[in-house]
Design a protein around this motif. Structure first.
Motif, PDB file in Angstrom:
ATOM      1  N   ARG A 196      49.262 -16.920  49.756  1.00  0.00           N
ATOM      2  CA  ARG A 196      49.280 -18.253  49.138  1.00  0.00           C
ATOM      3  C   ARG A 196      48.969 -19.346  50.162  1.00  0.00           C
ATOM      4  O   ARG A 196      48.156 -20.243  49.894  1.00  0.00           O
ATOM      5  N   LYS A 200      45.629 -21.851  50.194  1.00  0.00           N
ATOM      6  CA  LYS A 200      45.800 -23.310  50.193  1.00  0.00           C
ATOM      7  C   LYS A 200      45.084 -23.943  51.383  1.00  0.00           C
ATOM      8  O   LYS A 200      44.393 -24.960  51.239  1.00  0.00           O
ATOM      9  N   SER A 236      50.444 -13.555  40.370  1.00  0.00           N
ATOM     10  CA  SER A 236      51.213 -14.766  40.672  1.00  0.00           C
ATOM     11  C   SER A 236      50.480 -16.021  40.187  1.00  0.00           C
ATOM     12  O   SER A 236      49.348 -16.281  40.603  1.00  0.00           O
ATOM     13  N   ASN A 238      50.967 -19.008  41.083  1.00  0.00           N
ATOM     14  CA  ASN A 238      50.710 -19.890  42.229  1.00  0.00           C
ATOM     15  C   ASN A 238      49.467 -19.463  43.004  1.00  0.00           C
ATOM     16  O   ASN A 238      48.696 -20.307  43.478  1.00  0.00           O
ATOM     17  N   GLU A 242      45.969 -21.730  43.475  1.00  0.00           N
ATOM     18  CA  GLU A 242      45.306 -22.017  44.751  1.00  0.00           C
ATOM     19  C   GLU A 242      43.878 -21.470  44.735  1.00  0.00           C
ATOM     20  O   GLU A 242      42.957 -22.092  45.286  1.00  0.00           O
TER      21      GLU A 242
END
Length: 307
Positions: A196, A200, A236, A238, A242
């Motif tokens: 993650r 990002k 996921s 998240n 991203e």
């Protein structure tokens, strides 16, 4: 048995002597020559603590004590501020040793990580790290099993790649293939946090105007688009989110390479359907909704080029 004999000063003594002699150098009086000699001796003593000698390994307790003394005394900041007064090459050698060792030694990793990020604020020292052989070790450090150390290493890694924009752009252009080969492994890491954070950071890097050449190269490669399309379907939410922020750069680019266009056309119906329902629960995020609708329109409007 004591760590240090009477003829060898301990870390606290070394730091004290170095700090005193740096103060003398700043005054630029008659004692300068002697002080300069003492500074060089102290840096050499630090080097021996950090690296050991040919017949003795560096003792972890001494390394940890040295890191603590440097941090508490604020001496590292003084050394950086007074670079013009000391043997720059000697300091750089010491600095590179400190850098290359810290995340290999759990006892000092967090203390030295803070010191290292303080050093990175100064572009000449950030450049030393970026262009050193040890920089690629960060791709290993950010995946260490100890969460606190891996997180600290990633904070340093991010600082190195974002603080000095022009320097970083030059570094990435010169080392694109090597760096992004390693970076791809982070994007496919089994470690959720690593994956993650890396996604990002990638989004930040390619959207920074200083990295326009890097962005152009990255979004021109079909394997990178395929990777982002796979990450859009990660388990996921998240990670998906991203990945979306990197994927949108491929689609929104007005200068897509032909391989990129072909992949988007081949998957056109599926992508439109997928994006139409992608993270619909983000109803309060207007920017995300607008961007998603824009991408759907861009993909829908793609046409096959005439043979």
């Amino acid at each position: 048995m004591p760590l240090f004999s009477k003829s060898h000063k301990n870390p606290a003594e070394i730091v004290k002597i170095l700090k005193e002699n740096m103060a003398i150098l700043e005054k630029q009086d008659k004692k300068t020559d002697k002080a300069s000699e003492e500074v060089s001796k102290s840096l050499q003593a630090m080097k021996e603590i950090l690296c050991g000698t040919t017949d003795k390994e560096p003792p972890p307790e001494a390394v940890a004590q040295l890191a603590q003394e440097l941090y508490q005394s604020g001496l590292l900041v003084t050394l950086i501020a007074d670079l013009q007064l000391i043997d720059f090459e000697e300091l750089i050698r010491y600095f590179c040793i400190l850098f290359s060792e810290i995340y290999e030694t759990p006892q000092i990793a967090l203390r030295c990580g803070m010191m290292l990020r303080e050093c990175i604020r100064y572009e000449p020292l950030a450049k030393v790290i970026l262009f050193s052989n040890q920089f690629r070790d960060f791709f290993k450090y950010v995946e260490l099993s100890t969460f606190d150390i891996a997180s600290d290493a990633f904070a340093t890694f991010k600082d190195l790649l974002t603080r000095h924009k022009v320097l970083v752009a030059d570094f990435l252009e010169q080392n694109y293939d090597v760096i992004f080969e390693d970076y791809e492994k982070l994007l496919q890491s089994e470690n959720y946090v690593t994956k993650r954070q890396s996604l990002k950071l990638l989004g930040e890097l390619i959207l920074d105007r200083h990295n326009f050449a890097i962005m152009t190269k990255y979004i021109g490669k079909p394997e990178n688009l395929k990777l982002m399309m796979n990450l859009l379907r990660d388990k996921s939410p998240n990670i998906q989110f991203e990945a979306f922020h990197v994927f949108k750069v491929f689609v929104a680019s007005p200068h897509k390479t032909q391989p990129i266009v072909e992949i988007l056309l081949k998957n056109q119906p599926k992508l439109i359907e997928f994006l139409s329902t992608f993270q619909k629960e983000r109803t309060d995020d207007e920017q995300f909704t607008d961007e998603k609708n824009y991408l759907i329109k861009q993909i829908r409007d793609l046409k096959k080029t005439a043979p």
